[in-house]
Design a protein around this motif. Structure first.
Motif, PDB file in Angstrom:
ATOM      1  N   GLY A   1      68.914  47.536  16.867  1.00  0.00           N
ATOM      2  CA  GLY A   1      68.644  48.967  16.847  1.00  0.00           C
ATOM      3  C   GLY A   1      67.834  49.376  15.633  1.00  0.00           C
TER       4      GLY A   1
ATOM      5  N   VAL B   1      64.264  48.394  16.368  1.00  0.00           N
ATOM      6  CA  VAL B   1      63.614  49.282  17.338  1.00  0.00           C
ATOM      7  C   VAL B   1      63.263  50.620  16.692  1.00  0.00           C
ATOM      8  CG1 VAL B   1      63.921  50.550  19.506  1.00  0.00           C
ATOM      9  CG2 VAL B   1      64.689  48.178  19.334  1.00  0.00           C
TER      10      VAL B   1
ATOM     11  N   LEU C   1      60.299  54.347  23.146  1.00  0.00           N
ATOM     12  CA  LEU C   1      61.337  53.894  22.218  1.00  0.00           C
ATOM     13  C   LEU C   1      62.156  55.071  21.718  1.00  0.00           C
ATOM     14  CD1 LEU C   1      59.488  51.237  20.003  1.00  0.00           C
ATOM     15  CD2 LEU C   1      61.101  50.816  21.859  1.00  0.00           C
TER      16      LEU C   1
ATOM     17  N   THR D   1      63.983  57.004  25.051  1.00  0.00           N
ATOM     18  CA  THR D   1      64.841  56.255  25.964  1.00  0.00           C
ATOM     19  C   THR D   1      65.635  55.153  25.271  1.00  0.00           C
ATOM     20  OG1 THR D   1      63.263  56.666  27.760  1.00  0.00           O
ATOM     21  CG2 THR D   1      64.890  54.916  28.100  1.00  0.00           C
ATOM     22  N   THR D   2      64.936  54.244  24.606  1.00  0.00           N
ATOM     23  CA  THR D   2      65.600  53.058  24.056  1.00  0.00           C
ATOM     24  C   THR D   2      66.559  53.402  22.918  1.00  0.00           C
ATOM     25  OG1 THR D   2      63.621  51.782  24.615  1.00  0.00           O
ATOM     26  CG2 THR D   2      65.238  50.744  23.145  1.00  0.00           C
TER      27      THR D   2
ATOM     28  N   SER E   1      69.848  55.119  23.861  1.00  0.00           N
ATOM     29  CA  SER E   1      70.752  54.206  24.564  1.00  0.00           C
ATOM     30  C   SER E   1      71.420  53.217  23.625  1.00  0.00           C
ATOM     31  CB  SER E   1      69.985  53.441  25.653  1.00  0.00           C
ATOM     32  OG  SER E   1      69.113  52.486  25.083  1.00  0.00           O
ATOM     33  N   LEU E   2      70.808  52.980  22.458  1.00  0.00           N
ATOM     34  CA  LEU E   2      71.366  52.045  21.489  1.00  0.00           C
ATOM     35  C   LEU E   2      72.333  52.717  20.512  1.00  0.00           C
ATOM     36  CD1 LEU E   2      68.165  49.996  20.566  1.00  0.00           C
ATOM     37  CD2 LEU E   2      70.136  49.168  21.852  1.00  0.00           C
TER      38      LEU E   2
ATOM     39  N   LEU F   1      69.140  43.084  27.064  1.00  0.00           N
ATOM     40  CA  LEU F   1      68.250  43.873  26.226  1.00  0.00           C
ATOM     41  C   LEU F   1      67.272  42.979  25.480  1.00  0.00           C
ATOM     42  CD1 LEU F   1      67.814  46.850  25.463  1.00  0.00           C
ATOM     43  CD2 LEU F   1      69.316  46.471  23.491  1.00  0.00           C
TER      44      LEU F   1
ATOM     45  N   GLU G   1      64.730  41.543  27.934  1.00  0.00           N
ATOM     46  CA  GLU G   1      63.678  42.512  28.251  1.00  0.00           C
ATOM     47  C   GLU G   1      62.633  42.564  27.142  1.00  0.00           C
ATOM     48  OE1 GLU G   1      63.228  47.287  29.343  1.00  0.00           O
ATOM     49  OE2 GLU G   1      65.181  46.441  28.809  1.00  0.00           O
ATOM     50  N   TRP G   2      63.096  42.478  25.885  1.00  0.00           N
ATOM     51  CA  TRP G   2      62.178  42.494  24.746  1.00  0.00           C
ATOM     52  C   TRP G   2      61.213  41.316  24.823  1.00  0.00           C
ATOM     53  CZ3 TRP G   2      61.118  39.272  20.580  1.00  0.00           C
ATOM     54  CH2 TRP G   2      60.443  39.843  19.498  1.00  0.00           C
TER      55      TRP G   2
ATOM     56  N   THR H   1      58.595  41.631  27.628  1.00  0.00           N
ATOM     57  CA  THR H   1      57.522  42.577  27.320  1.00  0.00           C
ATOM     58  C   THR H   1      56.313  41.869  26.721  1.00  0.00           C
ATOM     59  OG1 THR H   1      59.068  44.395  26.951  1.00  0.00           O
ATOM     60  CG2 THR H   1      56.896  44.591  25.911  1.00  0.00           C
TER      61      THR H   1
END
Length: 225
Positions: free
Chosen positions: A39, A42, A86, A89-90, A93-94, A154, A157-158, A161
């Motif tokens: 987190g 990000v 980021l 949304t991201t 959620s974190l 998670l 997904e990173w 990308t």
């Protein structure tokens, strides 16, 4: 002659080796990386990408062809799109610490100050060399990690990308421009390109290290790699 981007990569391959061996990356692969550390990364990436997009626009303004200008404009727009995702949304959620979200931390500022300074005061080749490590290091990570059994969705997904064909194409397009420009560089120009690239590559390592350590806000930073 060996293309410029290959020479730059070879001269900085030891930094990439340090990156893939860093506990942030090894922990991301084996699942031991803490959610708070990811987190943190990000949150700072959102700050970084905002300034990275600004650097891309400055460099694009100095590009030698209309095709190059258009490419950098697209890449800057895509970068801002990711930055907004980021933030909206991201990060929510974190459940990231609001202080970490709101403040660009010392390692982040040092890196983006470097990029914007080179992009603004340097030549097109200077700016291009400075922004290249972000492209090529992430592309290499995507390639190297894509087939590994990463269990955390998670983190998976990173990795996906940066192995995605759209990102790979963007990296290919930028390196093609760099190699084309590299042919015409004189020794002094190339030495500067190597110095800017090396500084950015080191800042990439510092970025992951800061997230792993949980770097805190501070006004006392020198900005040196």
């Amino acid at each position: 002659m060996i293309p410029l981007t290959e020479r730059l990569w070879k001269d900085n391959s030891s930094v990439y080796a340090e990156i893939v061996a860093h506990p942030f990356i090894t922990g991301l692969v084996d699942g031991t990386l803490g959610a708070h550390q990811f987190g943190h990364y990000v949150a700072q990436d959102a700050h970084y990408l905002y300034d990275y997009a600004r650097a891309l626009m400055v460099i694009g303004a100095k590009a030698p062809t209309s095709e190059d200008v258009a490419m950098f404009a697209r890449h800057a727009a895509d970068t801002i799109e990711v930055e907004l995702a980021l933030r909206t949304t991201t990060l929510p959620s974190l459940g990231v610490d609001p202080v970490t979200v709101a403040v660009s931390l010392p390692s982040t500022r040092a890196y983006t100050d470097h990029l914007l300074a080179v992009a603004t005061t340097g030549t097109f080749a200077d700016g291009l060399a400075a922004i290249l490590p972000c492209y090529v290091i992430y592309a290499r990570l995507g390639s190297d990690l894509i087939d590994l059994p990463i269990g955390n969705p998670l983190y998976r997904e990173w990795v996906d990308t940066y192995a995605d064909t759209r990102f790979v194409k963007a990296v290919h397009d930028v390196t093609a421009v760099a190699d084309r420009v590299g042919v015409s560089l004189n020794p002094e120009d190339e030495n500067r390109a190597h110095a800017h690239y090396a500084a950015s590559a080191r800042y990439e390592w510092r970025f992951w290290d800061a997230a792993y350590r949980g770097e805190q806000p501070s006004t006392d930073h020198t900005g040196s790699p």
